[in-house]
Design a protein around this motif. Structure first.
Motif, PDB file in Angstrom:
ATOM      1  N   THR A 194     -12.254   5.587   4.615  1.00  0.00           N
ATOM      2  CA  THR A 194     -11.907   6.350   3.419  1.00  0.00           C
ATOM      3  C   THR A 194     -10.726   7.242   3.756  1.00  0.00           C
ATOM      4  O   THR A 194     -10.648   7.815   4.843  1.00  0.00           O
ATOM      5  CB  THR A 194     -13.071   7.222   2.916  1.00  0.00           C
ATOM      6  OG1 THR A 194     -13.446   8.155   3.922  1.00  0.00           O
ATOM      7  CG2 THR A 194     -14.255   6.359   2.527  1.00  0.00           C
ATOM      8  N   ALA A 252      -8.036  -2.648  -0.910  1.00  0.00           N
ATOM      9  CA  ALA A 252      -7.949  -1.224  -1.209  1.00  0.00           C
ATOM     10  C   ALA A 252      -8.572  -0.908  -2.560  1.00  0.00           C
ATOM     11  O   ALA A 252      -8.284  -1.564  -3.555  1.00  0.00           O
ATOM     12  CB  ALA A 252      -6.490  -0.766  -1.186  1.00  0.00           C
ATOM     13  N   GLU A 306      -8.723   2.318  -5.071  1.00  0.00           N
ATOM     14  CA  GLU A 306      -8.075   3.613  -5.247  1.00  0.00           C
ATOM     15  C   GLU A 306      -8.602   4.324  -6.484  1.00  0.00           C
ATOM     16  O   GLU A 306      -8.709   3.752  -7.558  1.00  0.00           O
ATOM     17  CB  GLU A 306      -6.556   3.459  -5.377  1.00  0.00           C
ATOM     18  CG  GLU A 306      -5.835   4.799  -5.514  1.00  0.00           C
ATOM     19  CD  GLU A 306      -4.339   4.660  -5.706  1.00  0.00           C
ATOM     20  OE1 GLU A 306      -3.647   5.681  -5.619  1.00  0.00           O
ATOM     21  OE2 GLU A 306      -3.872   3.528  -5.951  1.00  0.00           O
ATOM     22  N   VAL A 354      -8.045   8.141  -8.492  1.00  0.00           N
ATOM     23  CA  VAL A 354      -7.264   9.368  -8.586  1.00  0.00           C
ATOM     24  C   VAL A 354      -8.088  10.415  -9.337  1.00  0.00           C
ATOM     25  O   VAL A 354      -8.436  10.217 -10.496  1.00  0.00           O
ATOM     26  CB  VAL A 354      -5.923   9.142  -9.305  1.00  0.00           C
ATOM     27  CG1 VAL A 354      -5.133  10.449  -9.372  1.00  0.00           C
ATOM     28  CG2 VAL A 354      -5.108   8.056  -8.608  1.00  0.00           C
ATOM     29  N   LEU A 360       0.897   4.177  -2.919  1.00  0.00           N
ATOM     30  CA  LEU A 360       0.619   5.576  -2.616  1.00  0.00           C
ATOM     31  C   LEU A 360       1.818   6.463  -2.936  1.00  0.00           C
ATOM     32  O   LEU A 360       1.663   7.595  -3.393  1.00  0.00           O
ATOM     33  CB  LEU A 360       0.229   5.729  -1.143  1.00  0.00           C
ATOM     34  CG  LEU A 360      -1.098   5.076  -0.747  1.00  0.00           C
ATOM     35  CD1 LEU A 360      -1.354   5.270   0.742  1.00  0.00           C
ATOM     36  CD2 LEU A 360      -2.248   5.630  -1.557  1.00  0.00           C
ATOM     37  N   SER A 377       1.546   7.275  -6.479  1.00  0.00           N
ATOM     38  CA  SER A 377       0.434   8.168  -6.810  1.00  0.00           C
ATOM     39  C   SER A 377       0.767   9.625  -6.538  1.00  0.00           C
ATOM     40  O   SER A 377       0.449  10.508  -7.328  1.00  0.00           O
ATOM     41  CB  SER A 377      -0.821   7.771  -6.021  1.00  0.00           C
ATOM     42  OG  SER A 377      -1.258   6.486  -6.394  1.00  0.00           O
ATOM     43  N   LEU A 381       0.842  -1.200   0.000  1.00  0.00           N
ATOM     44  CA  LEU A 381       0.000   0.000   0.000  1.00  0.00           C
ATOM     45  C   LEU A 381       0.878   1.250   0.000  1.00  0.00           C
ATOM     46  O   LEU A 381       0.612   2.208  -0.732  1.00  0.00           O
ATOM     47  CB  LEU A 381      -0.918  -0.007   1.223  1.00  0.00           C
ATOM     48  CG  LEU A 381      -1.830   1.205   1.403  1.00  0.00           C
ATOM     49  CD1 LEU A 381      -2.774   1.352   0.221  1.00  0.00           C
ATOM     50  CD2 LEU A 381      -2.613   1.089   2.700  1.00  0.00           C
ATOM     51  N   ILE A 403      -9.192   6.715  -1.410  1.00  0.00           N
ATOM     52  CA  ILE A 403      -8.910   5.297  -1.185  1.00  0.00           C
ATOM     53  C   ILE A 403      -9.878   4.756  -0.147  1.00  0.00           C
ATOM     54  O   ILE A 403     -10.110   5.368   0.901  1.00  0.00           O
ATOM     55  CB  ILE A 403      -7.467   5.093  -0.699  1.00  0.00           C
ATOM     56  CG1 ILE A 403      -6.490   5.709  -1.707  1.00  0.00           C
ATOM     57  CG2 ILE A 403      -7.146   3.621  -0.506  1.00  0.00           C
ATOM     58  CD1 ILE A 403      -5.070   5.769  -1.222  1.00  0.00           C
ATOM     59  N   ASP A 420      -6.044  11.468  -4.221  1.00  0.00           N
ATOM     60  CA  ASP A 420      -6.369  10.045  -4.194  1.00  0.00           C
ATOM     61  C   ASP A 420      -7.503   9.818  -3.209  1.00  0.00           C
ATOM     62  O   ASP A 420      -7.419  10.245  -2.047  1.00  0.00           O
ATOM     63  CB  ASP A 420      -5.168   9.219  -3.739  1.00  0.00           C
ATOM     64  CG  ASP A 420      -4.200   8.929  -4.873  1.00  0.00           C
ATOM     65  OD1 ASP A 420      -3.456   7.970  -4.752  1.00  0.00           O
ATOM     66  OD2 ASP A 420      -4.219   9.668  -5.872  1.00  0.00           O
TER      67      ASP A 420
END
Length: 339
Positions: A215, A299, A301, A303, A190, A193, A186, A316, A314
């Motif tokens: 969230t 998860a 995700e 964007v 991230l 991202s 994870l 998530i 993001d």
């Protein structure tokens, strides 16, 4: 002569649902494409009368497909069917040649009315009972990831529409990603991202019908100047003002997203108050803050990017490991309802 229909969508569930929603008294043959490039390849070699086109797809999305179709000498009537219901998205696809837009998911009654209004289907005739549809069989199994990705795709479109209307902008939406991740994986996802920039994050917990998740809305700190500009804030950007901006945008994005998720799952989720999880920190700091709680997590995700602005965030959803069997069982019932 039957009408040749091509349904282009990266989601197997969405393709199946749309095929089943077509009028049963319509003499039609249906084929499928998983993304825009596959659809274009099929249209190059085979004439189709109607193309049902999704927008958010890998390889070549709906916008790119519409643009490519403009160079074709003969094109099908294009109906965009998407979860992205931003007014600017609807206008954009019509400007690019689509004859109509319909939000996901399309019901049989709504789709029938639309086809009749477009003179693509008539109730007159021989009342033909049945259609040739090369669609998934009842025995086909849809994975948890596929089901969750599709309902998240619809929900993100609803959330983006609210934000786009509030700010008078266009929100660029990707295909949601769904994975079961260890904490270390994870963090890597991230880090990629947010491009290893410092970030700020808002967290909120949800629970309902045996499903618990959190969230996490992560903003790159480089987004704050343009975020303030869009919201009409002219004051100097302080930490307190940044917190207000985070909470405002979090409320607009997460609220409609969760309302759409709950509606599709038929669950009224209870939720905690949003909290500031971190401000001007590295992703590793956010992960360490929750490391003991998350461990291994499912998860989802998404964007969000604002066109022509340096704003990205993001969204998530992090499901507890104990929630996965319940969620999988619930989503399997939703698929069966479409059989």
């Amino acid at each position: 002569m039957s009408t040749r229909v091509l349904i282009c969508d990266d989601s197997k569930i969405a393709r199946k649902q749309l095929a089943r929603a077509l009028p049963t008294d319509w003499e039609v043959s249906v084929e499928f494409a998983e993304h825009g490039q596959e659809a274009l390849d099929m249209l190059t070699s085979t004439p189709f009368d109607i193309l049902f086109l999704d927008l958010n797809m890998p390889v070549k999305d709906g916008y790119e497909t519409l643009e490519a179709l403009q160079s074709f000498t003969k094109t099908p009537a294009v109906i965009v069917v998407s979860g992205d219901v931003q007014p600017k998205a609807i206008q954009r696809v019509k400007d690019m040649g689509a004859i109509a837009f319909h939000k996901k998911p399309a019901s049989a009654e709504e789709l029938r009315r639309l086809l009749i209004s477009l003179n693509l289907f008539s109730v007159d005739g021989d009342n033909w009972q049945g259609k040739v549809v090369e669609q998934p069989t009842a025995a086909e199994q849809f994975t948890l990831n596929e089901c969750l990705q599709e309902i998240s795709n619809i929900a993100m479109g609803r959330a983006a529409s609210v934000l786009a209307e509030m700010l008078n902008v266009f929100i660029k939406l990707p295909v949601p990603t769904v994975n079961i991740l260890e904490v270390s994986e994870l963090q890597m996802a991230l880090d990629y991202s947010v491009k290893k920039d410092s970030c700020s994050a808002v967290s909120q917990g949800y629970v309902g019908s045996g499903i618990a998740f959190e969230t996490l809305l992560i903003f790159s700190d480089s987004s704050f100047p343009d975020m303030a500009k869009l919201l009409g804030v002219t004051d100097a950007i302080t930490r307190e003002l940044e917190t207000e901006l985070l909470m405002d945008v979090s409320s607009v994005l997460v609220g409609p997203f969760m309302a759409a998720i709950g509606k599709q799952l038929n669950i009224d989720f209870s939720h905690s108050h949003p909290i500031l999880l971190g401000q001007h920190v590295k992703i590793a700091d956010l992960i360490n803050e929750k490391k003991a709680m998350w461990k291994r997590t499912l998860a989802v995700e998404i964007v969000y990017e604002v066109e022509n602005y340096q704003i990205s965030c993001d969204l998530i959803m992090l499901f507890t490991e104990d929630s996965v069997p319940t969620l999988e069982n619930l989503l399997s019932f939703l698929v069966e309802e479409d059989e």
